[in-house]
Design an enzyme around this catalytic site. Sequence first.
Site, PDB file in Angstrom:
ATOM      1  N   GLY A 207       0.781  -1.227   0.000  1.00  0.00           N
ATOM      2  CA  GLY A 207       0.000   0.000   0.000  1.00  0.00           C
ATOM      3  C   GLY A 207       0.807   1.269   0.000  1.00  0.00           C
ATOM      4  O   GLY A 207       0.242   2.370   0.043  1.00  0.00           O
ATOM      5  N   GLY A 209       2.618   2.423  -2.431  1.00  0.00           N
ATOM      6  CA  GLY A 209       2.597   3.069  -3.736  1.00  0.00           C
ATOM      7  C   GLY A 209       3.667   2.603  -4.697  1.00  0.00           C
ATOM      8  O   GLY A 209       4.100   3.382  -5.549  1.00  0.00           O
ATOM      9  N   THR A 211       3.497   0.222  -7.176  1.00  0.00           N
ATOM     10  CA  THR A 211       2.952   0.137  -8.532  1.00  0.00           C
ATOM     11  C   THR A 211       2.645   1.526  -9.081  1.00  0.00           C
ATOM     12  O   THR A 211       2.905   1.817 -10.255  1.00  0.00           O
ATOM     13  CB  THR A 211       1.682  -0.726  -8.530  1.00  0.00           C
ATOM     14  OG1 THR A 211       1.975  -2.008  -7.959  1.00  0.00           O
ATOM     15  CG2 THR A 211       1.149  -0.911  -9.939  1.00  0.00           C
ATOM     16  N   HIS A 426     -13.856  -1.764  31.156  1.00  0.00           N
ATOM     17  CA  HIS A 426     -12.676  -2.267  30.447  1.00  0.00           C
ATOM     18  C   HIS A 426     -12.046  -1.140  29.614  1.00  0.00           C
ATOM     19  O   HIS A 426     -10.829  -0.892  29.700  1.00  0.00           O
ATOM     20  CB  HIS A 426     -13.080  -3.441  29.542  1.00  0.00           C
ATOM     21  CG  HIS A 426     -11.930  -4.073  28.834  1.00  0.00           C
ATOM     22  ND1 HIS A 426     -11.362  -5.259  29.233  1.00  0.00           N
ATOM     23  CD2 HIS A 426     -11.231  -3.685  27.723  1.00  0.00           C
ATOM     24  CE1 HIS A 426     -10.372  -5.574  28.419  1.00  0.00           C
ATOM     25  NE2 HIS A 426     -10.271  -4.632  27.483  1.00  0.00           N
ATOM     26  N   GLU A 427     -12.861  -0.455  28.797  1.00  0.00           N
ATOM     27  CA  GLU A 427     -12.333   0.634  27.962  1.00  0.00           C
ATOM     28  C   GLU A 427     -11.919   1.829  28.810  1.00  0.00           C
ATOM     29  O   GLU A 427     -10.927   2.499  28.492  1.00  0.00           O
ATOM     30  CB  GLU A 427     -13.378   1.052  26.925  1.00  0.00           C
ATOM     31  CG  GLU A 427     -13.781  -0.056  25.959  1.00  0.00           C
ATOM     32  CD  GLU A 427     -12.600  -0.671  25.232  1.00  0.00           C
ATOM     33  OE1 GLU A 427     -11.615   0.054  24.986  1.00  0.00           O
ATOM     34  OE2 GLU A 427     -12.643  -1.872  24.923  1.00  0.00           O
TER      35      GLU A 427
END
Length: 618
Positions: A207, A209, A211, A426-427
């Site tokens: 990803g 770049g 190509t 938890h978060e």
Amino acid sequence: MKPRSQSFIIYVLLFTAIIAMVYFTVNQQNAKVVDIPINQLAADIREGKVKSITEDDSRLQITYKNNDQKSSTKDPNTPLITQLIDLGVTPDDLAVEDISVDIKLPGSFLGIISILSYILPFIILIALFWFIFRQAQGSNTAALSFGKSKARMFTGDHPTVTFEDVAGVEEAKEELQEIVEFLREPQKFIALGARIPKGVLLVGAPGTGKTLMAKAVSGEAGVPFFSISGSEFVEMFVGVGASRVRDLFEQAKRHSPSIVFVDEIDAVGRHRGAGLGGSHDEREQTLNQLLVEMDGFDTDTNVIIIAATNRPDILDPALLRPGRFDRRVTLDRPDIKGREEILEVHVKGKPIAPDVDLADIARSTPGFVGADLENLVNEAAILAARRNKRIIERPEFMESIERVIAGPERKSRLINPSEKRIIAYHEAGHAVVINALPEADNVQKVSIISRGEAGGYTIAFPEEDRMLKSRKQIMSDMITLLGGRAAEEIVFNDITSGASNDLERATKLARTMVMRLGMSDALGPMVYGKKEELVFLGREISEQRDYSEHIAEQIDTAIQELVQNAYQKAKDILNQYRTELDKVAEKLLEVESITAAQFFEIFPTPVEKTGGIPQIAV
């Protein structure tokens, strides 16, 4: 003729043949009328049974007074009346009974129809077989071109991609600018005795770049561009790949100066003589032919090979030596400035709201590559269209960042109140630990809305991009990962399976610190274990143990100590900031998602986070 057109014609012929056969069969069935001799007809006329007679050449269609239909045959050279009189029918019999006698004149069209009804099916079948054999002959021709290259050729007259369309990789563009100049003005280099690199290997994460960069080189140079994938060389039959390599280079030489781009060259350029159960002869022959073509006796051709891979470590050494791929261009993950430039490229032509700050979006996307950023902009456009907006605003960009990182929201997922409370704590545990640790990143968003496989998530971004990570920073990552499990134990006096991924990542970090980074006080600055992989399979399957059982015991002990210490420090932080933990969890249960500003209202950044002396050593 195209294969699709041939198939259409064959289907039409088959359909016509079926209709003709059905029509002929129906007519034959309808034509099954009782046939009587002409003397029987004469007897019936004398008895007064006949109503009318229709003469059609030598065939007679007879209608009786009781409406029965019968047929007969007469002598074609003798008139019907004469034959009936010869058989005993008198003119009075015909006149008294008032028998209608109709004589049809012979028609050429009806005769043709009658003939075609017999021969048309045979004509259609012959034509069908002819098309089938012709198609088979075309297949044989295709078999002869089996060894031809499947490379797609693009001319440089109307470039679709140039260096202006590639952003965030300025150093790579400078390296490849020399290739462009050589293809445009080769005499400038030849006059100084310079030899342009024959092959350029583009290396980078998926990803980044690679190509796109190769297409930009072609667009800038304005020369023919041959594009092919490494997997298109390898076939089941031995020798086909080598034949395709030869044909590819012959085409490139005919159109020189030109560029040959081989994408995913690791499919054909893997290390020879390695792999499970021996090597692949066809792949090795293809690689050997590629090596010969790149550095054979013919060294004066203006053909430049550009290849791309994200696994340079598994390529054959002969492929990487000077004279073949003698220049390696690395495309790194873009920094914050590069990400901003990439975003500017992808937002061209899109209606963006004036308040959208691309620098802020770039700051919120550390680690994103070009493909991720392109997907981010596209997701933002899709969200804006779904919300019936005419411009793309900042909320769509922020939402698309979360979609790219964690996946789409799963609002329809039903969670019972007790599990929702566990997820909230938890978060909240992750967020509180992140905000309390001086080396940790900054909290950006906390949510208990399910995304992908996660029940909730906490997003934290660094203030600036980092290439190196210190021991304290890695330890803070471990403590952060274990903050969710620690919150569950402190609040509920129980633990759940929700921290399975956190535990896996924390253990992996600890193992990396001990065995790869030499960050263990007990084992010292050494690397333990040598990774081994099957090159043919392209993945790591084992690790060679170059240490004793005693050292293995010490490694396990060191990893366990690192994880246990990190877990204990996470619990200490949460016990210290228990009030803030409860407030953040309650806010999450109320609104489900809180932003950075809302989080800092509840839990302002401690002094040690902003530069003071940390109260909890890491």
